[in-house]
Design a protein around this motif. Structure first.
Motif, short mmCIF file in Angstrom:
data_model
loop_
_atom_site.label_atom_id
_atom_site.label_comp_id
_atom_site.label_asym_id
_atom_site.label_seq_id
_atom_site.Cartn_x
_atom_site.Cartn_y
_atom_site.Cartn_z
N PRO A 1 -97.79 -50.42 2.60
CA PRO A 1 -96.65 -50.61 1.69
C PRO A 1 -95.47 -51.23 2.47
N GLU B 1 -96.68 -58.77 -7.97
CA GLU B 1 -96.98 -57.83 -6.90
C GLU B 1 -97.84 -56.70 -7.43
N ALA B 2 -98.55 -56.05 -6.52
CA ALA B 2 -99.39 -54.91 -6.85
C ALA B 2 -99.50 -54.04 -5.61
N GLU B 3 -99.88 -52.80 -5.80
CA GLU B 3 -99.86 -51.82 -4.72
C GLU B 3 -100.65 -52.26 -3.50
N HIS B 4 -101.81 -52.84 -3.72
CA HIS B 4 -102.70 -53.18 -2.60
C HIS B 4 -102.73 -54.68 -2.30
N ASP C 1 -109.47 -45.43 -6.53
CA ASP C 1 -109.29 -46.89 -6.52
C ASP C 1 -110.57 -47.63 -6.13
#
Length: 384
Positions: free
Chosen positions: A299, A322-325, A196
């Motif tokens: 999370p 929304e997004a993971e980070h 990432d």
């Protein structure tokens, strides 16, 4: 399903549509889909910023009205000077314990595979001072992954640490010695190889602003802002841990720990972000009040809100973006808001069960530095 008759299909489709509509109606869209109404300013406003050159463009929580923070409203911090860099002559040197030293121009970096990540960056000192409460923002960062470049350079077998040097520099007094040092932060090779991580040259669809690291900065999703080195000039692989001003002497959290009744002082370098949330604003539309906020740093499973000393009430998370980070935006309808002064506190709960600590939790109460200030945030508001 050939055995189903047309009438059954119609009835089933209608039932599914009704269920979908019901679920949709229960979802809260804090923004932009939901009209925000009138914003009621918090009573506890940040105090005057004593360092406007070093700390610029903090987030004004009451102005939070979009998932992505616009570039011109994104916070910026500089520990040394703010360099002016000519992209035509700029290059990034990669050296140290590698088999193939590299020197990359901006064009070289842009010619490599492009990758995006939406990542909420927070300064680890955010909420550590009464004047510093807006050191956070959410942006869509774009660049090229770091890991393939390190692989191409060929890290030596004894390389364990990757150091990132910024162009910005300053004079550092250490005991009786004064030395000029570039901004520098490091992480283990394993952490640096996270797929990432980006050598980032773009922010929200535009070139990085000068205040946010132009022409290239490091983006390390899931880490506090200090690790996301701006104005990159060099990357170096070493065989020992890197102990610089901003790794070993500053940005070090000091906590008291209880070891079988004995107090042990633990010192840790600021690294990965911690779970956190904050109320952003209270809005009024006709006679209805809403509390809107954000949660980030881990999370997130859910967010709970406490008004005054009442019970913790589940907020509704906006899943429209929304997004993971990235941070999650949440809201809570404030039923029967009575006139007068009130306190509003939020706490985030992670998917592993971790809870954002209260201010009297030992994790916060026994912390003797302002870094990693992820205690529950309480705001005061007056309802008329």
């Amino acid at each position: 399903m050939p055995h189903l008759q047309r009438r059954e299909l119609i009835q089933g489709s209608a039932a599914l549509a009704a269920i979908a509509a019901l679920h949709a109606s229960r979802r809260a869209y804090a923004f932009p889909a939901q009209p925000s109404g009138k914003v009621i300013p918090w009573l506890d406003q940040p105090t005057k910023n004593p360092d406007p050159a070093g700390i610029q463009s903090q987030l004004v929580w009451e102005d939070l009205d979009s998932w992505i923070t616009p570039n011109d409203k994104f916070f910026s911090i500089s520990h040394f000077d703010r360099p002016t860099i000519d992209e035509k002559t700029w290059s990034l040197e990669i050296g140290g314990l590698i088999k193939k030293p590299l020197k990359l121009t901006l064009a070289d970096i842009k010619s490599r595979p492009r990758q995006e990540v939406v990542f909420t960056v927070e300064c680890s000192g955010n909420h550590g001072f009464p004047f510093f409460t807006g050191g956070i923002g959410n942006a869509r960062w774009a660049g090229t992954p770091l890991a393939p470049i390190l692989e191409e350079a060929g890290v030596s077998a004894n390389g364990i640490e990757v150091v990132f040097f910024g162009t910005d520099k300053g004079e550092i007094p250490i005991r009786d010695v004064k030395m000029k040092q570039n901004f520098a932060r490091s992480m283990s090779l394993a952490d640096a190889m996270n797929p990432d991580n980006l050598l980032c040259y773009e922010m929200n669809g535009a070139a990085l602003p000068p205040a946010n690291g132009f022409p290239v900065r490091l983006i390390v999703p899931g880490w506090y802002g200090i690790a996301n080195v701006k104005w990159l000039k060099g990357i170096e692989v070493r065989d020992t841990r890197f102990m610089s001003l901003l790794m070993a002497r500053d940005y070090v959290t000091i906590r008291e720990e209880d070891h079988n009744g004995e107090t042990v002082w633990a010192e840790t370098s600021v690294g990965r972000a911690r779970i956190k949330s904050a109320p952003a604003k209270v809005t009024q539309k006709d006679s209805e009040y809403s509390i809107i906020g954000a949660a980030w740093g881990a999370p997130i499973d859910r967010v709970e809100v406490q008004i005054d000393q009442g019970p913790w009430t589940p907020a509704t998370i906006d899943h429209s973006e929304e997004a993971e980070h990235a941070w999650k935006i949440w809201s809570l309808g404030w039923q029967n808001a009575s006139p007068g002064e009130h306190t509003v506190t939020s706490r985030a709960i992670g998917i592993t069960g971790e809870i954002q600590p209260a201010m009297d939790d030992p994790l916060i109460a026994k912390k003797h530095t302002y870094w990693e200030s992820n205690g529950q945030v309480t705001r005061r508001v007056n309802i008329v």
